[in-house]
Design an enzyme around this catalytic site. Structure first.
Site, short mmCIF file in Angstrom:
data_model
loop_
_atom_site.label_atom_id
_atom_site.label_comp_id
_atom_site.label_asym_id
_atom_site.label_seq_id
_atom_site.Cartn_x
_atom_site.Cartn_y
_atom_site.Cartn_z
CE LYS A 158 -4.17 1.73 2.28
NZ LYS A 158 -4.98 1.94 1.09
N1 PMP Z 1 -7.68 -2.21 -2.91
C1 PMP Z 1 -7.13 -0.98 -2.91
C2 PMP Z 1 -6.42 -0.51 -4.11
C3 PMP Z 1 -7.24 -0.17 -1.77
O1 PMP Z 1 -6.71 1.05 -1.76
C4 PMP Z 1 -7.96 -0.63 -0.66
C5 PMP Z 1 -8.13 0.25 0.55
N2 PMP Z 1 -7.03 0.18 1.40
C6 PMP Z 1 -8.49 -1.92 -0.70
C7 PMP Z 1 -8.34 -2.68 -1.84
C8 PMP Z 1 -9.20 -2.49 0.49
O2 PMP Z 1 -8.27 -2.77 1.51
P1 PMP Z 1 -8.66 -2.74 3.04
O3 PMP Z 1 -9.87 -3.56 3.19
O4 PMP Z 1 -7.47 -3.34 3.73
O5 PMP Z 1 -8.90 -1.33 3.40
#
Ligand code: PMP
Length: 306
Positions: A158
């Site tokens: 991320k």
């Molecule tokens: N995909 C992307 C590209 C994201 O930015 C996010 C948000 N963080 C998610 C999926 C979902 O991840 P999470 O459930 O860990 O927030």
């Protein structure tokens, strides 16, 4: 309309007024995208305000940092304490938390040895994709932009730079009048939303794209897979072709910000009956039940703020 900001932010070990948490214009991250971050939510629960899956989010932050050799000069426990502290100091309960670690000022080259700066911000946030979307669902489109190809920019991290892809997808979708864009991977198979993972329902089973489909391995995705299996729903992680978006009985997106958002149409074609379907509703009940106490938190996912 001018945005209003909370009063305090945590930066490099100290609580500061929001307006004083500044960065040098020559910080490496600003030029090269070399930041890693998390999005975390806290909820009001019957046992008081709690942060959802705080340690799992912080573990992912350190994993993202490891991929880019960004050394975070704090322990997970110290950052967890910082997350709690900013919520308390800003007197928030239902909030979004944004820890970020990035390469600061320390040279001009791509491989410069830079100091890592760390901040934790928090603010109040309602449904990410707009008011009422959790009930009504959104109209989505397939983006003309694909996600990153394997062995280019790792989607499992991320990292700030990844969100150039997300911005292209989200901004194109909004410009065309859609609530969100869904991207294909470089294989031409389904990937995920601009900032959300994707679930399709066929015959009462949940199908979601795998880690190899250029997705961020979402913590909400993992939460929903766990809750579904716990309730006897089969979940299959698999590659899917684009046209499944037009054939699924139900589709929803999920993420920390998006929570569980139904998709009522894709590219102008209705999904099922063109509204949130029954399994989507049940997934929402199980998910939001974690916060109102109707779903037992058997995994210790709720981390009390106080
Ligand atoms: N995909 C992307 C590209 C994201 O930015 C996010 C948000 N963080 C998610 C999926 C979902 O991840 P999470 O459930 O860990 O927030």
């Amino acid at each position: 309309m001018a945005a209003t900001y909370p009063e305090f932010i945590w930066q490099n070990g100290k609580i500061k007024p929001w307006t004083e948490a500044t960065v040098h214009v020559m910080a490496h991250a600003l030029h090269y995208g070399s930041s890693v971050f998390e999005g975390i939510r806290s909820y009001e629960t019957p046992k008081g305000p709690a942060i959802f899956r705080l340690s799992d989010h912080l573990k992912r932050l350190y994993m993202s940092a490891k991929i880019y050799d960004i050394v975070i000069p704090y322990t997970i426990d110290e950052l967890a304490a910082a997350c709690r502290e900013v919520i308390l100091r800003n007197k928030l309960t239902k909030a979004y938390l944004r820890p970020v670690a990035f390469r600061g000022l320390g040279g001009f080259g791509l491989s410069a040895e830079t100091p890592t700066e760390v901040a934790v911000a928090t603010w109040e946030m309602g449904p990410y994709l707009g008011p009422g979307v959790l009930e009504a669902g959104i109209d989505a489109c397939v983006s003309s932009w694909q996600r990153m190809a394997p062995n280019t920019i790792p989607t499992g991290a991320k990292a700030g730079g990844n969100y150039l892809s997300g911005q292209l997808i989200a901004r194109e979708a909004r410009r065309l009048g859609f609530g969100e864009g869904i991207a294909l991977a470089s294989t031409g198979l389904l990937s995920e939303g601009a900032g959300e993972n994707l679930f399709l329902v066929f015959d009462g089973q949940l199908h979601t794209t795998p880690a190899s489909a250029a997705i961020l391995n979402g913590i909400t995705r993992h939460t929903l897979i766990t809750l579904a299996r716990e309730n006897g729903i089969e979940v299959i992680e698999r590659d899917m072709p684009r046209e499944y978006l037009y054939l699924a009985d139900e589709i929803f997106m999920c993420g920390t910000a998006a929570e569980v958002t139904p998709i009522r149409s894709v590219d102008g074609k209705p999904v099922g009956e063109g509204k949130a379907g029954p399994l989507t509703r049940r997934m929402q009940q199980w998910f939001f039940g974690l916060f109102d106490g109707k779903t037992e938190d058997r995994w210790n996912w709720l981390d009390p703020v106080g």
